[in-house]
Design an enzyme around this catalytic site. Structure first.
Site, PDB file in Angstrom:
ATOM      1  N   THR A 179       0.869  -1.182   0.000  1.00 37.63           N
ATOM      2  CA  THR A 179       0.000   0.000   0.000  1.00 37.63           C
ATOM      3  C   THR A 179       0.909   1.237   0.000  1.00 37.63           C
ATOM      4  OG1 THR A 179      -0.254  -0.262   2.404  1.00 37.63           O
ATOM      5  CG2 THR A 179      -2.036  -1.082   1.007  1.00 37.63           C
ATOM      6  N   LYS A 205       4.197  -6.974   3.933  1.00 32.53           N
ATOM      7  CA  LYS A 205       3.923  -5.582   3.615  1.00 32.53           C
ATOM      8  C   LYS A 205       3.658  -4.843   4.912  1.00 32.53           C
ATOM      9  CE  LYS A 205       0.514  -3.499   3.340  1.00 32.53           C
ATOM     10  NZ  LYS A 205      -0.207  -2.535   4.279  1.00 32.53           N
ATOM     11  N   THR A 216       0.845  -3.837  12.614  1.00 32.98           N
ATOM     12  CA  THR A 216      -0.020  -3.765  11.438  1.00 32.98           C
ATOM     13  C   THR A 216       0.752  -4.136  10.195  1.00 32.98           C
ATOM     14  OG1 THR A 216      -1.291  -2.043  12.436  1.00 32.98           O
ATOM     15  CG2 THR A 216      -1.505  -2.291  10.077  1.00 32.98           C
ATOM     16  N   GLU A 300       6.587   4.847   7.364  1.00 32.21           N
ATOM     17  CA  GLU A 300       6.196   6.032   6.607  1.00 32.21           C
ATOM     18  C   GLU A 300       6.959   7.262   7.089  1.00 32.21           C
ATOM     19  OE1 GLU A 300       1.672   4.566   5.542  1.00 32.21           O
ATOM     20  OE2 GLU A 300       1.994   5.917   7.233  1.00 32.21           O
ATOM     21  N   ASN A 422      -0.078  10.535   5.714  1.00 34.83           N
ATOM     22  CA  ASN A 422      -1.336  10.082   6.293  1.00 34.83           C
ATOM     23  C   ASN A 422      -2.439  11.134   6.312  1.00 34.83           C
ATOM     24  OD1 ASN A 422      -1.074   7.192   7.435  1.00 34.83           O
ATOM     25  ND2 ASN A 422       0.877   8.168   7.899  1.00 34.83           N
TER      26      ASN A 422
END
Length: 427
Positions: A179, A205, A216, A300, A422
């Site tokens: 993603t 991932k 997660t 991220e 985000n």
């Protein structure tokens, strides 16, 4: 730099700081050699249903015979439809599986009864394409929450697997489940056992929404060893606690987390309590830890990969509490990003962790540089600390001074880019 080249760069970076067990040999991947990835009995394919973009967003990995299976799932009470369905399939199939199907771009979470029907359709279409039973298919999804799947497009895309040979590489499969990941995550190793060699391969991932219970992410592991489902489940669960449940990026646990393993039984037999069982478990834990660290490396907006190591705690449980508190502290993580040796934030996190703490006994080190000594004595070179904190990877060790408990959690810094990524995730 392409996503695949970035993956090889990340692989090389982590390999340099990884001590693999002597009986484990990582495959030295180079571009064009990824098809050596799969253990005997497994094949993979990818396709696109244009869920968010035109890149491949559906992956199928199949086994040419029934395979022992085990999985661990998110503990989030708002878990997604594919999580519920995969749990059900593991129960009804006696933990014998023939395939895993996964889509990216849409989590199929918070989608109600329709979401469950859509997950079932993914299993049915995959089973039809491969000539197996729907209950022999594990289903996974990842992406935006609260949006129904484009199931008609997906059904057509999955149906295309019946007309092609599944011959995708590990890199292909890993890219199809991404993603916000900036590179695909995959690793394969050969394991030297008493009677021969078994292969263990894994893809994962994850980049954001990363936190223990479970972190997660999605991870899928495959081996040609022969392992009873009950033993496989015990191994996966134990290894998960020290790998995917020992990382954090941002403190958010998702609705879709899953780590699953399939064992085709095409190579070495592994019996409970045997030396081979111990060898396989150490390899499994090493592979899962490597993938977990890749996820944190790709956090991220992350610029640092940091190990938080707690030693000298009253118990391992206390050490885990303290490590998670430090690793998950936004103040510690922003200090990492600013390369600020703010040890006060570290001990503050330890103090609120729930672990038993004698503040006067705490020691804090950055790599080998002592920052804080017992009695709150702190006399260190800010310049030397700055050099360590400027490195892309380092270790923060906190010695509690009141026992032998220890734990490690991997985390990353928190940057402005994380907010930017985000703030508009759905667009």
């Amino acid at each position: 730099m392409s996503k695949l080249k970035k993956a090889y760069s990340a692989f090389e970076r982590l390999s340099a700081s990884t001590s693999w067990p002597e009986h484990v040999t990582p495959l030295p991947f180079k571009e064009g050699e990824e098809k050596r990835f799969w253990p005997t009995g497994f094949n993979a394919g990818t396709t696109s249903a244009a869920i968010k973009t035109r890149r491949p967003d559906i992956m199928v990995v199949s086994s040419d015979q029934p395979s022992s299976a085990a999985a661990v799932f998110t503990r989030n009470l708002c878990s997604a439809a594919p999580v519920s369905l995969s749990k059900e399939h593991l129960r009804t199939s006696s933990a014998s599986m023939r395939a895993i199907v996964c889509n990216s771009g849409n989590a199929n979470a918070a989608t109600g009864r329709r979401g469950m029907r859509d997950a079932e359709t993914m299993a049915v279409q995959t089973a039809a394409a491969l000539g197996v039973h729907p209950e022999e298919v594990l289903v996974a999804s990842t992406g935006v929450i609260g949006v129904p799947l484009p199931i008609e497009r997906m059904s057509g895309a999955i149906g295309s697997f019946s007309a092609v040979v599944l011959e995708g590489s590990g890199a292909d499969a890993a890219q199809a489940i991404m993603t916000t990941d900036t590179f695909p995550k995959f690793i394969a190793v050969d394991i030297a056992l008493s009677g021969g060699t078994a292969r263990l391969s894994g893809i994962a991932k994850g980049s954001g929404m990363i936190c223990p219970d479970m972190a997660t992410m999605l991870a899928f592991l495959f081996t040609d060893a022969a392992i009873d489902p009950a033993l496989l489940r015990e191994m996966l669960s134990a290894a998960n606690e020290r790998s995917f449940n020992a990382i954090t990026v941002d403190g958010d646990t998702s609705t879709n987390d899953m780590a699953a393993i399939l064992a085709s039984g095409r190579s070495e037999q592994i019996a409970r309590g045997s030396d081979d069982a111990a060898l396989f478990f150490s390899a499994l834990e090493s592979v899962m830890t490597f993938l977990a660290r890749l996820i944190v490396l790709d956090g991220e907006g992350a610029t640092k990969l940091v190990e938080i190591r707690i030693v000298g705690a009253e118990s391992d449980d206390d050490a885990q509490k303290a490590a998670r508190a430090v690793a998950g502290s936004s103040l510690v993580k922003t200090a990492m990003n600013g390369e600020d040796a703010n040890w006060g934030r570290i001990i503050a996190a330890v103090g609120r962790s729930g672990a038993k703490v004698d503040p006067e006994r705490l020691t804090v080190t950055f790599n080998d540089l002592v920052i804080l000594e017992p009695g709150y004595r702190s006399d260190f070179s800010e310049e030397e600390a700055k050099k360590i904190l400027a490195e892309p990877g380092y270790t923060i060790t906190v010695s509690m001074g009141n026992g032998v408990g220890r734990a490690s959690v991997w985390t990353c810094d928190l940057s402005r880019e994380y907010v930017e990524i985000n703030a508009d995730y759905r667009t």
